[in-house]
Design a protein around this motif. Sequence first.
Motif, PDB file in Angstrom:
ATOM      1  N   ILE A  60       0.865  -1.189   0.000  1.00 16.12           N
ATOM      2  CA  ILE A  60       0.000   0.000   0.000  1.00 16.12           C
ATOM      3  C   ILE A  60       0.895   1.230   0.000  1.00 16.12           C
ATOM      4  O   ILE A  60       1.733   1.394   0.898  1.00 16.12           O
ATOM      5  N   PRO A  61       0.769   2.106  -1.013  1.00 17.39           N
ATOM      6  CA  PRO A  61       1.573   3.321  -1.017  1.00 17.39           C
ATOM      7  C   PRO A  61       1.265   4.184   0.207  1.00 17.39           C
ATOM      8  O   PRO A  61       0.123   4.587   0.413  1.00 17.39           O
ATOM      9  N   ASN A  62       2.283   4.430   1.004  1.00 20.18           N
ATOM     10  CA  ASN A  62       2.158   5.314   2.161  1.00 20.18           C
ATOM     11  C   ASN A  62       2.789   6.655   1.808  1.00 20.18           C
ATOM     12  O   ASN A  62       3.563   7.243   2.563  1.00 20.18           O
ATOM     13  N   CYS A  63       2.464   7.100   0.615  1.00 17.73           N
ATOM     14  CA  CYS A  63       2.931   8.370   0.060  1.00 17.73           C
ATOM     15  C   CYS A  63       2.018   8.658  -1.118  1.00 17.73           C
ATOM     16  O   CYS A  63       1.894   7.832  -2.034  1.00 17.73           O
ATOM     17  N   THR A  64       1.337   9.784  -1.106  1.00 11.21           N
ATOM     18  CA  THR A  64       0.346  10.053  -2.149  1.00 11.21           C
ATOM     19  C   THR A  64       0.998  10.187  -3.516  1.00 11.21           C
ATOM     20  O   THR A  64       0.389   9.836  -4.536  1.00 11.21           O
ATOM     21  N   GLN A  65       2.231  10.683  -3.570  1.00  9.13           N
ATOM     22  CA  GLN A  65       2.908  10.792  -4.865  1.00  9.13           C
ATOM     23  C   GLN A  65       3.232   9.411  -5.427  1.00  9.13           C
ATOM     24  O   GLN A  65       3.076   9.158  -6.624  1.00  9.13           O
ATOM     25  N   MET A  66       3.673   8.488  -4.555  1.00  2.53           N
ATOM     26  CA  MET A  66       3.912   7.118  -5.025  1.00  2.53           C
ATOM     27  C   MET A  66       2.621   6.471  -5.512  1.00  2.53           C
ATOM     28  O   MET A  66       2.620   5.685  -6.469  1.00  2.53           O
ATOM     29  N   ALA A  67       1.519   6.805  -4.855  1.00  2.53           N
ATOM     30  CA  ALA A  67       0.231   6.210  -5.243  1.00  2.53           C
ATOM     31  C   ALA A  67      -0.141   6.554  -6.678  1.00  2.53           C
ATOM     32  O   ALA A  67      -0.867   5.790  -7.337  1.00  2.53           O
ATOM     33  N   ARG A  68       0.362   7.669  -7.193  1.00  4.56           N
ATOM     34  CA  ARG A  68       0.064   8.055  -8.578  1.00  4.56           C
ATOM     35  C   ARG A  68       0.548   7.004  -9.570  1.00  4.56           C
ATOM     36  O   ARG A  68       0.012   6.892 -10.680  1.00  4.56           O
ATOM     37  N   PHE A  69       1.578   6.248  -9.181  1.00  4.93           N
ATOM     38  CA  PHE A  69       2.215   5.312 -10.118  1.00  4.93           C
ATOM     39  C   PHE A  69       1.908   3.861  -9.779  1.00  4.93           C
ATOM     40  O   PHE A  69       2.644   2.946 -10.174  1.00  4.93           O
ATOM     41  N   ALA A  70       0.819   3.647  -9.052  1.00  2.00           N
ATOM     42  CA  ALA A  70       0.451   2.283  -8.661  1.00  2.00           C
ATOM     43  C   ALA A  70       0.255   1.384  -9.880  1.00  2.00           C
ATOM     44  O   ALA A  70       0.694   0.222  -9.890  1.00  2.00           O
ATOM     45  N   GLU A  71      -0.411   1.895 -10.904  1.00  2.00           N
ATOM     46  CA  GLU A  71      -0.684   1.070 -12.082  1.00  2.00           C
ATOM     47  C   GLU A  71       0.613   0.697 -12.793  1.00  2.00           C
ATOM     48  O   GLU A  71       0.782  -0.447 -13.242  1.00  2.00           O
ATOM     49  N   GLU A  72       1.537   1.651 -12.898  1.00  2.00           N
ATOM     50  CA  GLU A  72       2.809   1.357 -13.556  1.00  2.00           C
ATOM     51  C   GLU A  72       3.591   0.291 -12.783  1.00  2.00           C
ATOM     52  O   GLU A  72       4.199  -0.612 -13.370  1.00  2.00           O
ATOM     53  N   LEU A  73       3.552   0.392 -11.455  1.00  2.00           N
ATOM     54  CA  LEU A  73       4.249  -0.592 -10.633  1.00  2.00           C
ATOM     55  C   LEU A  73       3.590  -1.960 -10.742  1.00  2.00           C
ATOM     56  O   LEU A  73       4.268  -3.002 -10.732  1.00  2.00           O
ATOM     57  N   ARG A  74       2.286  -1.997 -10.865  1.00  2.00           N
ATOM     58  CA  ARG A  74       1.576  -3.271 -11.012  1.00  2.00           C
ATOM     59  C   ARG A  74       1.961  -3.931 -12.341  1.00  2.00           C
ATOM     60  O   ARG A  74       2.118  -5.162 -12.416  1.00  2.00           O
ATOM     61  N   LEU A  75       2.106  -3.111 -13.381  1.00  2.00           N
ATOM     62  CA  LEU A  75       2.504  -3.669 -14.679  1.00  2.00           C
ATOM     63  C   LEU A  75       3.891  -4.297 -14.621  1.00  2.00           C
ATOM     64  O   LEU A  75       4.212  -5.196 -15.412  1.00  2.00           O
ATOM     65  N   ARG A  76       4.696  -3.838 -13.678  1.00  2.00           N
ATOM     66  CA  ARG A  76       6.036  -4.419 -13.520  1.00  2.00           C
ATOM     67  C   ARG A  76       6.038  -5.559 -12.502  1.00  2.00           C
ATOM     68  O   ARG A  76       7.089  -6.052 -12.121  1.00  2.00           O
ATOM     69  N   GLY A  77       4.853  -5.931 -12.026  1.00  2.00           N
ATOM     70  CA  GLY A  77       4.763  -7.130 -11.207  1.00  2.00           C
ATOM     71  C   GLY A  77       4.627  -6.920  -9.724  1.00  2.00           C
ATOM     72  O   GLY A  77       4.527  -7.905  -8.977  1.00  2.00           O
ATOM     73  N   LEU A  78       4.604  -5.696  -9.259  1.00  2.00           N
ATOM     74  CA  LEU A  78       4.428  -5.467  -7.828  1.00  2.00           C
ATOM     75  C   LEU A  78       2.933  -5.485  -7.480  1.00  2.00           C
ATOM     76  O   LEU A  78       2.131  -4.827  -8.156  1.00  2.00           O
TER      77      LEU A  78
END
Length: 478
Positions: A190-208
């Motif tokens: 779970i992103p504990n930073c709102t700026q990191m949360a913006r890139f959740a989809e990109e990180l999911r595409l890389r397998g996280l």
Amino acid sequence: MGFKKIGVACGVNPLPGLKIKAWLIATGSDLDMEVEVVESAQEMPLEPPTPRIALGDRKIAAFLAASELQKAGCEAVIIPDVRTEPFLPELQKELQVPVISLLAGLPESLKAEGIRRIGLLGRAVPQDFYEKIFGADFEFVKLAEDLTPIYDILQSPGEALKKHGFSPENEEMMMKAGEKLLEAGAEVLIPNCTQMARFAEELRLRGLPVIDPLRNAAVEAVKATPKRLPKPFKVGLIGGLGPAATVDLYDKIVKATPAKTDQEHIKVVVEQNPQIPDRTAALLRGGVDPTLAMFNCAKRLEDDECDAIIVPCNTAHAFLPYLQRFIRTPFINMQQAALDEIKAKLGDKARIGLLATTGTVQTGIYSDKAKAMGLAMFVPDAEHQERVMAAIYGPKGAKAGYTDGVCREDLLSAAEVLVRDHGCNCLILGCTELPLILDESDDFEVAGAHVVVIDPTAALARKVVKTAEEAFERTGIH
């Protein structure tokens, strides 16, 4: 096709706010629902000098944004800022529009999926906050020390993620942090930073296995918009007519309230305006009309969303019919409150003596109501009416700050006439200054008789408290 109007405090955190806006529109489209997104431009103040001021800035900016969106008629509000999550209950308590948490529904959905171990990607909010929100069913992976430098860069005052976004360097740092959390046993991140949360989809595409709290809040707002919360009862008081009478009424409201803590008392807004022209002078001697000054006070109280308005001045009630044609907020009538109590105490046997200003007597604001209720009412003769006026306006009267001596003698002389000559068994202290001279009583001795003395200010206070208690029974909130 349904319709939802959702507010986003974009100015508080612009880039995550835009991401939420996009998710709201997409979710609405998926559900065949039209979603109108209303944005607040309220910004977060820059460069706070201390951490405590920074927290105060964040709370107030979030409140101002949410208040603006509430006034715009939004059905729900989202604050795109992880750092606001710990004080959402404080924020919600001051608002009626539901504020949707970025974490709304996550504990329940993760538990249903059998997920128990969570890693926090970032450190904007202390981990113990999440542990409290998610409860004992979940375990949070401890932050590895070697992740601290990564988070320091990504969440630095320069805010690398805002400045450079999903750059290759930032992407690799987030991937490294996520992988370490997974190695430590985390099942989801779970992103504990709102700026990191913006890139959740990109990180999911890389397998996280990253959960997107921005999307989560958007889906919750559209699919399950809560109803607006009830508003705590709040009474508005037109004050300054005169200042001492205002203090007296407020004091009596406090004393009549069965509260065990400060927080159980009634919300009161006082619009104190001692410059409102004299009501008696306007009625009897062609003085300046107080209508506009009183209306302006009442309008301010209505704009402040008061549920009822009270006026601690008997004579001023003669002007309420003009105000009530334009003010939607109901007035609690002082004379009616007093007469209702007399009726309850003495029934049809009541013989009421009215001690009041000549303006109040001549307007009939008491006598007309008494007649409609079948209650007999009497007033002093001309000589003793002058003495009542002296007790109020004289150089040794209540408005000059006196409560004993000559003013009391003048008032008692009129009371004696009413009891002796008219057989009154009840006296109304029909000017808000008079209870400063004579106390309310169920057994007051005067002219050889025992009579009831009613203080309309106290009766009004009791009526306010009763109205507030009825509102509390309906809403469950003070």
